[in-house]
Design a protein around this motif. Structure first.
Motif, PDB file in Angstrom:
ATOM      1  N   ILE A 193      -7.736  -9.029   9.373  1.00  0.00           N
ATOM      2  CA  ILE A 193      -7.728  -9.125  10.115  1.00  0.00           C
ATOM      3  C   ILE A 193      -5.629  -9.894  10.169  1.00  0.00           C
ATOM      4  O   ILE A 193      -5.416  -9.248  11.027  1.00  0.00           O
ATOM      5  N   SER A 194      -6.429 -10.680   9.161  1.00  0.00           N
ATOM      6  CA  SER A 194      -4.745 -11.503   8.871  1.00  0.00           C
ATOM      7  C   SER A 194      -4.265 -11.148   8.033  1.00  0.00           C
ATOM      8  O   SER A 194      -3.417 -11.670   7.450  1.00  0.00           O
ATOM      9  N   ARG A 195      -4.919 -10.065   6.706  1.00  0.00           N
ATOM     10  CA  ARG A 195      -4.523 -10.114   5.126  1.00  0.00           C
ATOM     11  C   ARG A 195      -4.714  -8.530   5.406  1.00  0.00           C
ATOM     12  O   ARG A 195      -5.342  -7.925   5.770  1.00  0.00           O
ATOM     13  N   SER A 226      -2.834  -2.338  18.571  1.00  0.00           N
ATOM     14  CA  SER A 226      -4.303  -2.895  18.795  1.00  0.00           C
ATOM     15  C   SER A 226      -5.107  -1.913  19.398  1.00  0.00           C
ATOM     16  O   SER A 226      -4.973  -0.507  19.194  1.00  0.00           O
ATOM     17  N   ARG A 227      -6.525  -1.953  19.594  1.00  0.00           N
ATOM     18  CA  ARG A 227      -7.401  -1.099  20.474  1.00  0.00           C
ATOM     19  C   ARG A 227      -6.779  -0.633  21.950  1.00  0.00           C
ATOM     20  O   ARG A 227      -7.797   0.330  21.535  1.00  0.00           O
ATOM     21  N   GLU A 228      -5.939  -1.310  22.247  1.00  0.00           N
ATOM     22  CA  GLU A 228      -5.664  -0.713  23.506  1.00  0.00           C
ATOM     23  C   GLU A 228      -4.657   0.256  22.880  1.00  0.00           C
ATOM     24  O   GLU A 228      -3.299   0.671  24.118  1.00  0.00           O
ATOM     25  N   GLY A 229      -3.864  -0.086  22.154  1.00  0.00           N
ATOM     26  CA  GLY A 229      -2.493   0.746  21.290  1.00  0.00           C
ATOM     27  C   GLY A 229      -1.290   0.468  21.075  1.00  0.00           C
ATOM     28  O   GLY A 229      -0.186   0.890  21.582  1.00  0.00           O
ATOM     29  N   LEU A 230      -2.090  -0.596  22.062  1.00  0.00           N
ATOM     30  CA  LEU A 230      -0.050  -1.619  21.727  1.00  0.00           C
ATOM     31  C   LEU A 230       0.176  -1.773  20.165  1.00  0.00           C
ATOM     32  O   LEU A 230      -0.273  -2.288  19.122  1.00  0.00           O
ATOM     33  N   LEU A 231       1.378  -2.044  20.145  1.00  0.00           N
ATOM     34  CA  LEU A 231       1.721  -2.028  18.855  1.00  0.00           C
ATOM     35  C   LEU A 231       2.315  -3.625  18.421  1.00  0.00           C
ATOM     36  O   LEU A 231       2.684  -4.231  19.227  1.00  0.00           O
ATOM     37  N   THR A 232       1.841  -3.852  17.885  1.00  0.00           N
ATOM     38  CA  THR A 232       1.750  -5.797  17.224  1.00  0.00           C
ATOM     39  C   THR A 232       2.269  -5.412  16.112  1.00  0.00           C
ATOM     40  O   THR A 232       2.322  -7.210  15.814  1.00  0.00           O
ATOM     41  N   SER A 233       2.472  -4.981  14.825  1.00  0.00           N
ATOM     42  CA  SER A 233       2.832  -5.162  14.122  1.00  0.00           C
ATOM     43  C   SER A 233       3.969  -4.074  13.209  1.00  0.00           C
ATOM     44  O   SER A 233       3.092  -3.067  14.121  1.00  0.00           O
ATOM     45  N   SER A 234       5.333  -4.411  13.272  1.00  0.00           N
ATOM     46  CA  SER A 234       5.241  -3.374  12.228  1.00  0.00           C
ATOM     47  C   SER A 234       6.412  -4.031  10.569  1.00  0.00           C
ATOM     48  O   SER A 234       7.086  -4.981  10.397  1.00  0.00           O
ATOM     49  N   ILE A 235       5.834  -3.309   9.672  1.00  0.00           N
ATOM     50  CA  ILE A 235       6.099  -3.868   8.762  1.00  0.00           C
ATOM     51  C   ILE A 235       6.903  -3.071   8.029  1.00  0.00           C
ATOM     52  O   ILE A 235       6.076  -2.100   7.209  1.00  0.00           O
ATOM     53  N   ILE A 275      -0.002  -9.462   2.009  1.00  0.00           N
ATOM     54  CA  ILE A 275       1.126  -9.938   3.203  1.00  0.00           C
ATOM     55  C   ILE A 275       0.083 -10.010   4.210  1.00  0.00           C
ATOM     56  O   ILE A 275      -1.277 -10.070   4.532  1.00  0.00           O
ATOM     57  N   ALA A 276       0.650 -11.736   4.496  1.00  0.00           N
ATOM     58  CA  ALA A 276      -0.099 -12.045   5.550  1.00  0.00           C
ATOM     59  C   ALA A 276       0.389 -11.701   7.492  1.00  0.00           C
ATOM     60  O   ALA A 276       1.557 -11.261   6.920  1.00  0.00           O
ATOM     61  N   ILE A 277      -0.451 -11.715   7.806  1.00  0.00           N
ATOM     62  CA  ILE A 277       0.653 -11.351   9.468  1.00  0.00           C
ATOM     63  C   ILE A 277       0.008 -11.965  10.539  1.00  0.00           C
ATOM     64  O   ILE A 277      -1.711 -13.055  10.449  1.00  0.00           O
ATOM     65  N   SER A 278       0.373 -13.304  10.638  1.00  0.00           N
ATOM     66  CA  SER A 278       0.689 -14.481  11.579  1.00  0.00           C
ATOM     67  C   SER A 278       0.020 -14.079  13.250  1.00  0.00           C
ATOM     68  O   SER A 278       0.347 -13.473  13.747  1.00  0.00           O
ATOM     69  N   GLY A 279      -0.469 -14.539  13.976  1.00  0.00           N
ATOM     70  CA  GLY A 279      -0.964 -14.275  15.404  1.00  0.00           C
ATOM     71  C   GLY A 279      -1.445 -13.761  16.480  1.00  0.00           C
ATOM     72  O   GLY A 279      -1.621 -13.249  16.767  1.00  0.00           O
ATOM     73  N   ARG A 280      -2.331 -13.168  14.422  1.00  0.00           N
ATOM     74  CA  ARG A 280      -3.259 -12.399  15.657  1.00  0.00           C
ATOM     75  C   ARG A 280      -4.430 -13.808  16.224  1.00  0.00           C
ATOM     76  O   ARG A 280      -5.213 -15.032  15.681  1.00  0.00           O
ATOM     77  N   MET A 326     -11.531  -2.576  12.189  1.00  0.00           N
ATOM     78  CA  MET A 326     -11.797  -3.124  13.481  1.00  0.00           C
ATOM     79  C   MET A 326     -11.250  -2.849  14.957  1.00  0.00           C
ATOM     80  O   MET A 326     -11.704  -2.232  14.553  1.00  0.00           O
ATOM     81  N   GLU A 327     -10.840  -3.690  15.247  1.00  0.00           N
ATOM     82  CA  GLU A 327      -9.563  -3.393  16.324  1.00  0.00           C
ATOM     83  C   GLU A 327      -8.212  -3.065  16.715  1.00  0.00           C
ATOM     84  O   GLU A 327      -7.845  -3.218  16.679  1.00  0.00           O
TER      85      GLU A 327
END
Length: 362
Positions: free
Chosen positions: A342-344, A320-329, A356-361, A305-306
């Motif tokens: 997008i959240s699991r 993200s699709r814009e090339g920004l780091l959103t998560s470091s697991i 793993i759950a990723i919150s705030g998406r 997806m994005e």
């Protein structure tokens, strides 16, 4: 005596700084450079479930877990719906739609409810699942020491079975089964891509002096990633888009939306100290959208997806699709991942697996 700085001068400096930052992002001209990470909002992660063995998404809200010869179907909380002992059968694939097993050239397809869909006796030797798209199972294997590709529907009807010249390294069918693309490699490590129609006829072949890593079928043609370029061909075999890279492509993925993501590094003859691999995102027209410099070489990358997932053995970066780091697991002994939504995220380790759950998406 402290010298006061006029407010309008401070405002002008601030505006100028913002404009410089925006211009550097647009032109992607930072040294390695302006860290886009600082402009992103890091998401929170938490472990929902941890199991021994390997785990994959089974579709809907279900999951498969395979450990020590036993396959289980369970929900997101770990409740087991059913389990099967495979009794010496080789698990070839499990995912949305079911799972396939093989034993002594006998292929079986089971659905997500644990019911046998079909069994094919004396079929392919050493079979491998290339893709399962829609209702169509694409396989590679051997018959009398020659490489073959086969397309079956989920009821077990063999739509076509064809020999190929070279070793099949990847392939994908369209969800309708109308087209199938196969990527082959010969003894000289040269690549070729062939397009097959629903009747098993080869419509065209594209040859390259380097390997073609993977390809995907889109509504208006076939996208492909080779070691030196990405390109797009129409259904008549004409190259309609192309982007050539001076650096070598060593990892890649193609999303369902046609966006491509590649990892590149300098070729050995050009290596310089301090050179780092780089992730590059391209749109369906093979145009570069952004690049992102990495600290080290990833195991593999995935486009979903994005988001873009960059997988190391001890960490997963999510862009993200814009090339920004959103998560470091941070995690240990990572072997592979399976994106649920997008959240699991499923992480398979060498010694187990976790959801793993990723919150705030958004």
């Amino acid at each position: 005596m402290t010298r006061k700085i006029p407010a309008n001068s401070m405002m002008f400096s601030g505006i100028l700084l913002v404009l410089v930052i925006v211009l550097m992002i647009i032109m992607d001209s930072n040294p390695i450079g302006l860290s886009k990470n600082a402009l992103s909002k890091t998401q929170k992660t938490r472990e929902i479930l941890r199991l021994p063995g390997k785990m994959s998404w089974a579709g809907d809200d279900g999951f498969f877990n395979f450990d020590r010869g036993v396959l289980k179907r369970l929900d997101g909380g770990g409740k087991v719906f059913w389990e099967k002992r495979l009794e010496g059968k080789e698990l070839l694939w499990m995912g949305p739609g079911g799972f396939t097993v093989n034993r002594d050239s006998t292929l079986e397809m089971w659905n997500a409810a644990g019911e046998l869909e079909f069994r094919k006796d004396n079929f392919l030797e050493n079979p491998a699942v290339l893709s399962f798209e829609g209702d169509f199972l694409l396989l590679a294997g051997k018959l009398k020491d020659r490489d073959y590709a086969a397309l079956l529907n989920k009821k077990g009807t063999v739509l076509w079975l064809i020999p190929v010249d070279g070793r099949i390294i990847s392939g994908r069918s369209s969800k309708s089964g109308s087209y199938t693309v196969l990527n082959l490699m010969d003894e000289n490590l040269s690549g070729k891509m062939v397009l097959v129609n629903s009747e098993g006829l080869i419509l065209w072949q594209i040859d390259r002096t380097v390997m073609i890593l993977l390809s995907g079928i889109m509504p208006d043609g076939v996208e492909a990633v080779a070691e030196d370029r990405v390109f797009k061909a129409d259904f008549e075999g004409r190259i309609i888009r192309e982007q050539i890279f001076q650096d070598a492509i060593f990892r890649a993925d193609i999303g369902q939306d046609g966006y491509m993501v590649v990892a590149v590094k300098q070729r050995e003859a050009k290596l310089t100290s301090g050179q780092r691999p780089k992730i590059i995102m391209l749109d369906p027209e093979c145009r570069v959208k952004w690049s992102y410099v990495l600290e080290r070489q990833p195991l593999y990358i995935k486009k979903y997806m994005e988001f873009v997932y960059i997988v190391y053995d001890d960490e997963i970066l999510v862009l993200s699709r814009e090339g920004l780091l959103t998560s470091s697991i941070k995690s240990g002994n990572i072997k592979d991942i399976d994106v649920v939504d997008i959240s699991r995220l499923i992480i398979n380790h060498n010694d187990g697996s976790s959801l793993i759950a990723i919150s705030g998406r958004r």
